[in-house]
Design a protein around this motif. Structure first.
Motif, PDB file in Angstrom:
ATOM      1  N   VAL A 141       0.807  -1.225   0.000  1.00  0.00           N
ATOM      2  CA  VAL A 141       0.000   0.000   0.000  1.00  0.00           C
ATOM      3  C   VAL A 141       0.838   1.272   0.000  1.00  0.00           C
ATOM      4  N   ASP A 144       1.148   4.035  -3.225  1.00  0.00           N
ATOM      5  CA  ASP A 144       0.215   5.103  -3.585  1.00  0.00           C
ATOM      6  C   ASP A 144       0.460   6.249  -2.612  1.00  0.00           C
ATOM      7  N   GLN A 146      -1.123   8.803  -1.939  1.00  0.00           N
ATOM      8  CA  GLN A 146      -2.326   9.213  -1.216  1.00  0.00           C
ATOM      9  C   GLN A 146      -2.495   8.378   0.053  1.00  0.00           C
ATOM     10  N   ASN A 147      -2.103   7.117  -0.005  1.00  0.00           N
ATOM     11  CA  ASN A 147      -2.151   6.266   1.182  1.00  0.00           C
ATOM     12  C   ASN A 147      -1.202   6.761   2.261  1.00  0.00           C
ATOM     13  N   GLN A 189       1.421  14.627  -9.545  1.00  0.00           N
ATOM     14  CA  GLN A 189       0.250  14.329 -10.368  1.00  0.00           C
ATOM     15  C   GLN A 189       0.408  14.887 -11.783  1.00  0.00           C
ATOM     16  N   LYS A 196       0.396   8.492 -18.155  1.00  0.00           N
ATOM     17  CA  LYS A 196      -0.869   7.768 -18.102  1.00  0.00           C
ATOM     18  C   LYS A 196      -1.158   6.992 -19.386  1.00  0.00           C
ATOM     19  N   TRP A 207       3.697  -3.680  -8.041  1.00  0.00           N
ATOM     20  CA  TRP A 207       3.553  -2.281  -8.442  1.00  0.00           C
ATOM     21  C   TRP A 207       2.116  -1.835  -8.659  1.00  0.00           C
ATOM     22  N   SER A 208       1.151  -2.629  -8.279  1.00  0.00           N
ATOM     23  CA  SER A 208      -0.244  -2.353  -8.621  1.00  0.00           C
ATOM     24  C   SER A 208      -0.745  -0.994  -8.131  1.00  0.00           C
ATOM     25  N   TYR A 209      -0.396  -0.613  -6.901  1.00  0.00           N
ATOM     26  CA  TYR A 209      -0.862   0.679  -6.377  1.00  0.00           C
ATOM     27  C   TYR A 209      -0.229   1.842  -7.144  1.00  0.00           C
ATOM     28  N   LEU A 210       1.036   1.700  -7.489  1.00  0.00           N
ATOM     29  CA  LEU A 210       1.715   2.746  -8.254  1.00  0.00           C
ATOM     30  C   LEU A 210       1.098   2.869  -9.646  1.00  0.00           C
ATOM     31  N   GLN A 212      -1.906   2.016 -10.574  1.00  0.00           N
ATOM     32  CA  GLN A 212      -3.256   2.550 -10.456  1.00  0.00           C
ATOM     33  C   GLN A 212      -3.225   4.055 -10.236  1.00  0.00           C
ATOM     34  N   TRP A 213      -2.314   4.522  -9.379  1.00  0.00           N
ATOM     35  CA  TRP A 213      -2.231   5.959  -9.095  1.00  0.00           C
ATOM     36  C   TRP A 213      -1.797   6.753 -10.337  1.00  0.00           C
TER      37      TRP A 213
END
Length: 306
Positions: A141, A144, A146-147, A189, A196, A207-210, A212-213
């Motif tokens: 986690v 990300d 934001q987390n 961002q 993107k 790397w899924s959270y990265l 996704q972000w």
């Protein structure tokens, strides 16, 4: 009188040493399973906290031995911070058996970060034939940003509960961290927007959270099943994906087996991007922000801007 002073001075010096030692020992000792949580504890805890990371940036946190040195560290801890979601299931429970009451599950000294953010990739069913799945979802986690902002608040609350005398101190550091992190995220961002939609292949679902972000597209994984080495047939299927989706790179951590990614890149023109999994073990102030800047810089270089 002179002899009296000579006798008293060593006693006074010893007393002063005890006072100094007592002050240093009064810091809240934090046992972090991964370096990112030790770094976050230092950001919020400042001089009232000493944080120890059980792993370093080039270790796979799934596979750690519950060494006697770790037992000694966790016994002295007032706060344990780990990713949770099954990441440390092979070793953390063994350490907790030897730890104090205040760090057991359900206490304020026991903090699993995945319990306080939205966890992704929760499997619908669990079957050993599907590989090394995490029943609670993806535990990484920290990837990300934001987390990290949400978890900073949780860490501040836990430290204030454990060390009430430092509550205002932790609140002040949290406010400064939040302001600085929010300002950094504005820049991140903007940089992420330029990346993107680009397709990548990952070695493992690390790397899924990265992804996704940022909004990167996961085109495939080198591991057909989590934790299981890919077959030749699976690697061959990835060649077709690379050619049809214009994959830009393969992402792996420093501790992933480099064989599968090297095999794939030797047959294609796509590069391998070895990204740091976390901060350094003894990372100082600002290390977490520097980490995300480093990740984005490497992705910008490796993937190029659209």
């Amino acid at each position: 009188m002179l002899m009296f002073n000579r006798c008293v001075l060593p006693v006074v010096a010893a007393a002063m040493l005890l006072v100094t030692t007592g002050s240093a020992g009064a810091a809240v000792k934090v046992f972090a399973c991964e370096p990112e949580w030790a770094a976050l504890a230092r950001e919020i805890g400042g001089e009232r906290v000493t944080a120890y990371a059980a792993t370093h940036a080039r270790q796979d946190p799934h596979h750690i031995r519950a060494r006697p040195s770790l037992v000694a560290k966790i016994r002295r801890a007032k706060l344990v911070i780990c990713s949770g979601a099954g990441l440390e299931v092979g070793w953390l429970p063994l350490l907790l058996q030897r730890g104090g009451r205040g760090i057991q599950p359900g206490t304020s000294g026991h903090l699993m970060t995945s319990d306080h953010v939205e966890v992704i990739e929760k499997p619908i069913s669990i079957d050993r034939s599907l590989g090394d799945l995490h029943p609670e979802g993806n535990p990484h986690v920290h990837l990300d940003p934001q987390n990290m902002l949400r978890l900073a608040k949780v860490v501040s609350q836990r430290l204030s509960t454990i060390d009430p005398a430092g509550a205002s101190y932790y609140a002040g550091r949290l406010q400064r961290f939040t302001e600085a992190w929010s300002a950094e995220m504005v820049g991140w961002q903007k940089r992420a927007a330029a990346l993107k939609g680009q397709p990548v292949i990952v070695h493992h679902k690390f790397w899924s959270y990265l992804l996704q972000w940022i909004g990167l597209q996961e085109a495939g994984t080198l591991e057909a099943k989590p934790g299981i080495a890919p077959s030749v047939a699976h690697l061959d299927s990835l060649l077709s994906i690379v050619r049809t989706t214009k994959v830009r790179a393969v992402l792996r951590t420093p501790y992933d087996d480099d064989g599968p990614s090297n095999w794939l890149t030797s047959r294609t023109s796509i590069p391998v991007l070895e990204l740091p999994a976390t901060v350094e073990r003894d990372a100082g102030p600002g290390a977490l922000a520097a980490y995300f800047n480093q990740l984005l810089a490497r992705l910008e270089t490796g993937l190029g801007r659209q």
